[in-house]
Each structure stands twice: as C-alpha cells, then as structure tokens.
Scaffold this motif. Structure first.
Motif, short mmCIF file in Angstrom:
data_model
loop_
_atom_site.label_atom_id
_atom_site.label_comp_id
_atom_site.label_asym_id
_atom_site.label_seq_id
_atom_site.Cartn_x
_atom_site.Cartn_y
_atom_site.Cartn_z
N ARG A 251 166.44 97.45 129.83
CA ARG A 251 166.92 97.26 131.20
C ARG A 251 165.84 96.75 132.15
NH1 ARG A 251 169.97 102.96 132.23
NH2 ARG A 251 167.83 103.64 131.83
N ALA A 252 164.57 97.00 131.84
CA ALA A 252 163.50 96.62 132.77
C ALA A 252 162.31 96.06 132.01
CB ALA A 252 163.08 97.83 133.60
N PRO A 253 162.43 94.87 131.41
CA PRO A 253 161.29 94.31 130.67
C PRO A 253 160.09 94.02 131.55
CG PRO A 253 163.05 92.70 130.88
CD PRO A 253 163.62 94.00 131.33
N GLY A 254 160.33 93.71 132.83
CA GLY A 254 159.21 93.45 133.73
C GLY A 254 158.37 94.67 134.03
N LEU A 255 158.90 95.86 133.77
CA LEU A 255 158.16 97.11 133.99
C LEU A 255 157.73 97.74 132.67
CD1 LEU A 255 160.50 98.57 136.75
CD2 LEU A 255 158.27 97.52 137.09
N ASP A 256 157.97 97.04 131.58
CA ASP A 256 157.67 97.61 130.26
C ASP A 256 156.23 97.31 129.88
OD1 ASP A 256 157.97 98.80 127.79
OD2 ASP A 256 158.66 96.94 126.85
N VAL A 257 155.31 98.06 130.47
CA VAL A 257 153.89 97.99 130.14
C VAL A 257 153.41 99.41 129.88
CG1 VAL A 257 153.42 95.86 131.40
CG2 VAL A 257 153.31 98.03 132.60
N PRO A 258 152.35 99.58 129.09
CA PRO A 258 151.94 100.94 128.70
C PRO A 258 151.69 101.87 129.87
CG PRO A 258 150.84 99.32 127.32
CD PRO A 258 151.58 98.55 128.37
N VAL A 259 151.02 101.39 130.93
CA VAL A 259 150.67 102.29 132.02
C VAL A 259 151.92 102.83 132.71
CG1 VAL A 259 150.42 100.38 133.67
CG2 VAL A 259 149.23 102.54 134.07
N VAL A 260 152.95 101.99 132.89
CA VAL A 260 154.19 102.45 133.51
C VAL A 260 154.97 103.32 132.52
CG1 VAL A 260 156.39 101.72 134.53
CG2 VAL A 260 154.30 100.43 135.00
N ALA A 261 155.04 102.90 131.25
CA ALA A 261 155.79 103.67 130.26
C ALA A 261 155.22 105.08 130.10
CB ALA A 261 155.78 102.94 128.92
N ASP A 262 153.88 105.19 130.09
CA ASP A 262 153.28 106.52 129.96
C ASP A 262 153.56 107.39 131.17
OD1 ASP A 262 152.30 105.74 127.53
OD2 ASP A 262 150.29 105.24 128.26
N ALA A 263 153.51 106.76 132.38
CA ALA A 263 153.80 107.53 133.59
C ALA A 263 155.25 107.99 133.61
CB ALA A 263 153.49 106.68 134.82
N VAL A 264 156.17 107.14 133.15
CA VAL A 264 157.59 107.52 133.09
C VAL A 264 157.78 108.66 132.08
CG1 VAL A 264 159.88 106.72 132.43
CG2 VAL A 264 158.42 105.26 133.83
N TRP A 265 157.14 108.56 130.93
CA TRP A 265 157.27 109.60 129.89
C TRP A 265 156.81 110.96 130.44
CZ3 TRP A 265 158.78 109.11 124.65
CH2 TRP A 265 158.56 110.24 123.87
N GLU A 266 155.65 110.96 131.09
CA GLU A 266 155.12 112.22 131.63
C GLU A 266 156.00 112.75 132.75
OE1 GLU A 266 151.19 111.26 132.81
OE2 GLU A 266 150.44 110.95 130.75
N ALA A 267 156.54 111.86 133.59
CA ALA A 267 157.41 112.31 134.67
C ALA A 267 158.70 112.93 134.11
CB ALA A 267 157.74 111.14 135.59
N ARG A 268 159.26 112.31 133.10
CA ARG A 268 160.49 112.88 132.52
C ARG A 268 160.21 114.21 131.82
NH1 ARG A 268 162.56 106.96 130.48
NH2 ARG A 268 163.94 106.52 132.27
N GLU A 269 159.02 114.35 131.26
CA GLU A 269 158.67 115.64 130.69
C GLU A 269 158.62 116.73 131.76
OE1 GLU A 269 155.97 114.96 126.70
OE2 GLU A 269 154.97 114.82 128.65
N ARG A 270 158.36 116.35 133.01
CA ARG A 270 158.36 117.30 134.13
C ARG A 270 159.75 117.43 134.76
NH1 ARG A 270 154.10 113.94 135.72
NH2 ARG A 270 155.25 113.37 137.62
N ALA A 271 160.77 116.91 134.12
CA ALA A 271 162.15 116.99 134.61
C ALA A 271 162.38 116.10 135.82
CB ALA A 271 162.55 118.43 134.91
N VAL A 272 161.65 115.00 135.90
CA VAL A 272 161.90 113.99 136.94
C VAL A 272 162.91 112.99 136.39
CG1 VAL A 272 160.89 112.19 138.39
CG2 VAL A 272 159.59 114.27 137.89
N ARG A 273 163.92 112.68 137.17
CA ARG A 273 164.93 111.69 136.76
C ARG A 273 164.43 110.30 137.17
NH1 ARG A 273 167.96 116.12 138.45
NH2 ARG A 273 167.98 115.34 140.60
N VAL A 274 164.26 109.43 136.19
CA VAL A 274 163.67 108.11 136.41
C VAL A 274 164.65 107.03 135.98
CG1 VAL A 274 161.73 106.59 135.92
CG2 VAL A 274 161.38 109.07 135.99
N LEU A 275 164.78 106.01 136.83
CA LEU A 275 165.63 104.86 136.51
C LEU A 275 164.82 103.59 136.79
CD1 LEU A 275 168.34 103.61 135.70
CD2 LEU A 275 169.03 103.75 138.12
N LEU A 276 164.66 102.76 135.77
CA LEU A 276 163.97 101.49 135.90
C LEU A 276 164.95 100.35 135.72
CD1 LEU A 276 160.75 102.18 133.74
CD2 LEU A 276 161.12 102.64 136.18
N LEU A 277 164.91 99.36 136.62
CA LEU A 277 165.84 98.23 136.58
C LEU A 277 165.07 96.93 136.83
CD1 LEU A 277 168.74 99.73 138.73
CD2 LEU A 277 168.72 99.48 136.24
#
Length: 358
Positions: A251-277
């Motif tokens: 859904r969001a290839p322009g945001l698909d870089v390691p630094v963003v992906a790692d931040a999203v992974w850690e945020a979701r582990e903290r029960a943060v709801r994340v949507l990338l478009l």
C-alpha cells in the motif's frame, strides 16, 4: 527514469530545444544557449550589413534577415529526426525569399553588403545538414543560386550577386555534407548505446531492489516458516505484525524503507495503530529505493519521529497524497481524543504548524 525526463521537460526554458537524437545533439545545438548564440550571430551579420554603406533599401534588408531568422529558428526548434517536412519546406522557402530581397536591398555588386548574407545562408545550410536534411540543403542551394543568377541579371546585368555569396557557400555545404555522412550514423549508434545502457541500468536497479526486498522479507518471514516446519506454536502477535508489514509494502512503497518499517514495527508492538498509504499516481518498484531525495526524506523522518512518540492506543496515519496537489504528504496522530495534523509541501517543508483538533 521516465519521471526524470518529464521533470526535465517541465523545467525546460523557452529557448531550450526539445531533446532529439541526431547530430545536432552531438555538436551542442540542443543546448539552451544554441538559439541565443545563433541569434547573436545573425544580429551581428545584420549590423555589419547596415553599417557597410552598401544597403540601398534598409527595410528590405531587415526583412531579408527576418526571413533568415525564420529559417534558422525552424531548423533549431522544429521536432523530428530528421526535422519534420513542414519545417523543412518553410525553411527552404524563407531562404529563397531572403535571396530575392537581398538582390533588391543592396547597392548593385556592393561586396561589403553581400558578405553578411553569404554568412547567414551558410548557417542555414549547416543547420539543414545537422538536422538530417542534406538533400534539402542542396535543393535550397540550387534554388537560391538560380534566384540570385536570374534576379542579378535583371538588377545589374551580371552574375555578381551569384558569384560572391555562393562560391564560398558551396565549399561550406560540401564540408557539411561530408560531416553529416560521417557523424550522422555515429550519432545514431551513440544514442542506441545510450538507450541500451539506460535499459541495463534500470534492469540492474530493479534486480537490486528485488534482492533487497527478498532479504528483508527473509528476515521477517523465515523465522515463522522455520517454526511451522519444526511444529512449534506460532505467536499470533508476531504473525499480525508480519502481515501488517507485508500490507504496508504493497500500500505504501514510497514509505517502505528500513528506518520507517522498523519504527512502524516497534510502534505496533506498543499497541499503536498505524496506517501507511501511498496514493501517488506513479509509484512502482523504483519508489522503494533506500536513498531518498527531496520531500520523501523529510516525510520519512517526520513519520519516524511521530511513530516513536506515539503511545498505546494512539492512531498514526502517514499518507503520500496524489500528484498535482499543493500538499505532498500528511501525518495524522490521534491521541487522547485530539487529532494533530501535519502537512508537507512538495518541497518537503511543513506547510503550516501542526493543527490540533479536539
């Protein structure tokens, strides 16, 4: 690559020529300063003729150089390789009109007033050859020669109008014909090699991106596959995280870089709801290159900051907007009943301070 070509076309100035694949590119006639340089040359020829003292009808002499300017402008700016037929015919006609005006504009057989005309028509002949119309250059030379011979007989009962300008132009046209015969095919080979190199570079970039994506996928998915193979129980939370990350990459290839992906992974582990478009019109695999430039770098950095600051239960939405809008991207954070919106312009700078809505 296509986007880069479109951006280059959008930023081309009025005096810059359309890109063409012929010998005119090899000698620099498609550069931004080619038209300016030739305008200066033709203006200098006109000035030399006017101060020579051999001009009998100034208005006709100026009109003659106006016709020459039309021919030069068409041969510089008209599209096509070789130059399109209508521009070729018009340029030949303009040179012939200039020759007729030349005969009656100057004092009979005044050599000083003849030389500027000879130089200007030599430029036209060279441009014909550069633009792939060698045959048209010789046709124009023959017609102009006939016009100068016939009109010269009527005007001064001699061939002086013919001998002075055309004798030098004949040698120049012969040299330009040889040049076109040698350089023209080489220019075609050069641009064919350039296109091949571009295709190879694109294929290499796609392969590099594919290998990189497979390596990242392997890091997240292989442990789950190994557990399935070993018969070990799966962690539902980790499975959901892997699934969400795979969806983000689609859904969001322009945001698909390691630094963003790692931040999203850690945020979701903290029960943060994340949507990338990524709603831009022309995305594709090359949008995932990990060396961003321009507005994407600023948006990615701001997205990482927002994700790191988000707490359990917060909603973070990062969206790259469709092309053509004043706003390039938005980051929305909903926390504690309030919504904070950040907008980024096409240069990556924040459009305004974050807006907080209760």
């Amino acid at each position: 690559m296509e986007q880069a070509v479109r951006r280059s076309a959008d930023h081309r100035r009025w005096w810059q020529s359309e890109p063409r694949e012929d010998s005119s590119a090899v000698v620099g006639l498609q550069s931004g300063f080619a038209m300016i340089a030739l305008t200066v040359v033709c203006t200098s020829f006109l000035a030399l003729g006017l101060v020579s003292g051999g001009v009998e009808r100034t208005w006709l002499y100026v009109a003659m150089f106006g016709a020459i300017g039309v021919a030069v402008g068409l041969l510089l700016r008209a599209p096509g390789t070789p130059v399109v037929r209508w521009a070729t015919v018009t340029a030949v006609a303009a040179e012939v009109v200039a020759a007729v005006a030349f005969v009656w504009a100057i004092v009979p057989v005044d050599r000083a007033a003849m030389m500027p005309f000879a130089g200007a028509t030599a430029v036209i002949g060279a441009l014909f050859c550069f633009r792939g119309r060698v045959g048209s250059a010789w046709v124009a030379f023959a017609v102009v020669t006939a016009v100068l011979g016939g009109a010269g007989q009527l005007r001064a009962d001699g061939l002086h109008y013919l001998v002075e300008p055309q004798s030098g132009n004949l040698g120049i046209l012969v040299m330009m014909t040889v040049f076109a015969a040698i350089v023209g095919p080489r220019a075609e080979q050069l641009f064919a090699l350039r296109r091949q190199a571009g295709r190879e570079n694109t294929a290499f970039a796609v392969r590099a991106i594919r290998d990189h994506e497979l390596a990242r996928l392997d890091d997240r998915v292989r442990p789950l596959l190994q557990r399935i193979a070993d018969g070990d129980p799966l962690d539902p939370v980790e499975c959901r995280l892997v699934e969400s990350q795979l969806r983000d990459r689609i859904r969001a290839p322009g945001l698909d870089v390691p630094v963003v992906a790692d931040a999203v992974w850690e945020a979701r582990e903290r029960a943060v709801r994340v949507l990338l478009l990524d709603d831009r019109g022309d995305r594709g695999a090359l949008a995932r290159v990990d060396a961003p430039a321009g507005p994407l770098a600023a948006v990615r950095a701001a997205a990482v900051e927002a994700l790191e600051c988000a707490g359990p239960g917060d909603d973070v939405t990062v969206r790259l907007l469709p092309d053509g809008r004043r706003v390039f991207a938005t980051i929305t954070v909903a926390s504690g009943g309030a919504v904070a919106l950040r907008e980024f312009g096409i240069d990556g700078a924040p459009v305004r301070p974050p807006r907080i809505c209760p």
